[in-house]
Motif scaffolding. Structure first.
Motif, PDB file in Angstrom:
ATOM      1  N   GLY A 104       2.019  13.274  68.259  1.00  0.00           N
ATOM      2  CA  GLY A 104       2.207  12.659  66.955  1.00  0.00           C
ATOM      3  C   GLY A 104       1.961  11.166  66.945  1.00  0.00           C
ATOM      4  O   GLY A 104       1.478  10.614  65.943  1.00  0.00           O
ATOM      5  N   VAL A 105       2.276  10.476  68.035  1.00  0.00           N
ATOM      6  CA  VAL A 105       2.071   9.028  68.100  1.00  0.00           C
ATOM      7  C   VAL A 105       0.595   8.690  67.978  1.00  0.00           C
ATOM      8  O   VAL A 105       0.208   7.740  67.287  1.00  0.00           O
ATOM      9  N   PHE A 211       8.407  13.871  64.494  1.00  0.00           N
ATOM     10  CA  PHE A 211       8.976  12.528  64.637  1.00  0.00           C
ATOM     11  C   PHE A 211       7.948  11.488  65.067  1.00  0.00           C
ATOM     12  O   PHE A 211       7.961  10.362  64.571  1.00  0.00           O
ATOM     13  N   GLY A 212       7.044  11.856  65.980  1.00  0.00           N
ATOM     14  CA  GLY A 212       6.145  10.861  66.561  1.00  0.00           C
ATOM     15  C   GLY A 212       5.300  10.143  65.528  1.00  0.00           C
ATOM     16  O   GLY A 212       5.184   8.907  65.549  1.00  0.00           O
ATOM     17  N   PRO A 225      13.814  12.937  60.016  1.00  0.00           N
ATOM     18  CA  PRO A 225      13.756  12.624  61.455  1.00  0.00           C
ATOM     19  C   PRO A 225      13.956  11.137  61.744  1.00  0.00           C
ATOM     20  O   PRO A 225      14.637  10.774  62.712  1.00  0.00           O
ATOM     21  N   MET A 226      13.379  10.248  60.896  1.00  0.00           N
ATOM     22  CA  MET A 226      13.568   8.810  61.096  1.00  0.00           C
ATOM     23  C   MET A 226      14.999   8.394  60.788  1.00  0.00           C
ATOM     24  O   MET A 226      15.554   7.504  61.453  1.00  0.00           O
ATOM     25  N   LEU A 227      15.619   9.028  59.792  1.00  0.00           N
ATOM     26  CA  LEU A 227      17.010   8.723  59.483  1.00  0.00           C
ATOM     27  C   LEU A 227      17.923   9.093  60.646  1.00  0.00           C
ATOM     28  O   LEU A 227      18.835   8.332  60.994  1.00  0.00           O
TER      29      LEU A 227
END
Length: 271
Positions: A104-105, A211-212, A225-227
């Protein structure tokens, strides 16, 4: 050694792995979510707290939009690639499925190169209109990243399902005077329904919990996911982050279970 003893011995590695990597971590996560000041009420925060509820709605809308767009694009492309033979087809399929190799990154970084402050879209729009178009760091950039990430998975599923379709049904429909659109609507899409449901559920679950990509584009993005990440790392709120994690997992699991139920009934009806 009896047959039952042999079966139990064979199941021992599976039971050990399931307990060590699923049951125990899940039990600890459930317990952590209830250890905050609000106790078990922590699990209701995802619905009762305005900030968490808004983030949940953003995540659901983003996942639903990603799923719908992915199904439309991948179904059209998958049917075309499965039924047409042309020079370079194998290379095109390889290119379309290449994102499966990216974490994902990397996908997030590619979106930045495309629609970031120094991205290609910004440079072109600046030269054409004088205004630089930048959307990589918003929910629109994340939507594009999730779309890029989901299309290869759905295309492969659709191509595999289309390969098994009975061409005699389409020929019969055409011989009865059905138009190409009618054949697609009444023959092809109903036959592909189990594959569409299954692959759509995977796309939805991926967009809900990935998430990535969100972490790479996290400037103006408010998704679950960021929260969870910020509650755990920045606020040090272990109970809330655990409760939010359980809520995210339950909602994603329910969607997958619902998709399995519908896909199974579709298969049974077709058979």
């Amino acid at each position: 050694m009896s047959h039952n003893s042999f079966v139990r011995l064979c199941l021992l590695p599976l039971a050990s792995v399931t307990a060590a990597f699923f049951l125990l971590p899940m039990a600890r996560l459930l317990l952590a979510g209830s250890e905050g000041p609000r106790g078990l009420a922590e699990y209701l925060a995802i619905i009762l707290e305005p900030r968490y509820r808004t983030t949940l709605l953003n995540t659901l809308v983003l996942a639903a939009a990603t799923t719908v767009a992915t199904l439309i694009i991948a179904t059209i492309a998958g049917l075309f690639l499965q039924r047409q033979r042309f020079p370079g087809r194998t290379i095109l399929v390889a290119i379309l499925t290449f994102p499966l190799a990216f974490p994902g990154v990397v996908v997030g970084f590619m979106i930045i190169l495309l629609a970031g402050r120094q991205g290609l879209i910004g440079e072109v729009s600046s030269r054409l209109t004088g205004d630089k178009l930048v959307f990589a760091y918003s929910i629109h950039g994340l939507f594009l990243g999730y779309l890029y990430f989901s299309i290869p998975r759905v295309i492969l599923t659709i191509m595999a399902a289309a390969q098994k379709l009975d061409p005699g049904l389409e020929e019969a429909a055409r011989s009865l005077g059905a138009s190409p659109w009618a054949v697609l609507r009444d023959v092809i899409l109903p036959a592909l329904t189990p594959a569409l449901i299954a692959s759509g559920a995977i796309a939805f679950a991926t967009a809900m919990s990935a998430f990535g990509t969100a972490f790479t584009l996290a400037t103006n993005i408010d998704v679950l996911p960021m929260l969870i990440y910020t509650e755990f790392t920045l606020a040090g709120n272990l109970a809330t982050s655990a409760a939010l994690s359980v809520g995210l997992g339950v909602m994603t699991w329910l969607m997958l279970a619902l998709a399995r139920s519908f896909a199974g009934s579709s298969v049974a009806a077709a058979g």
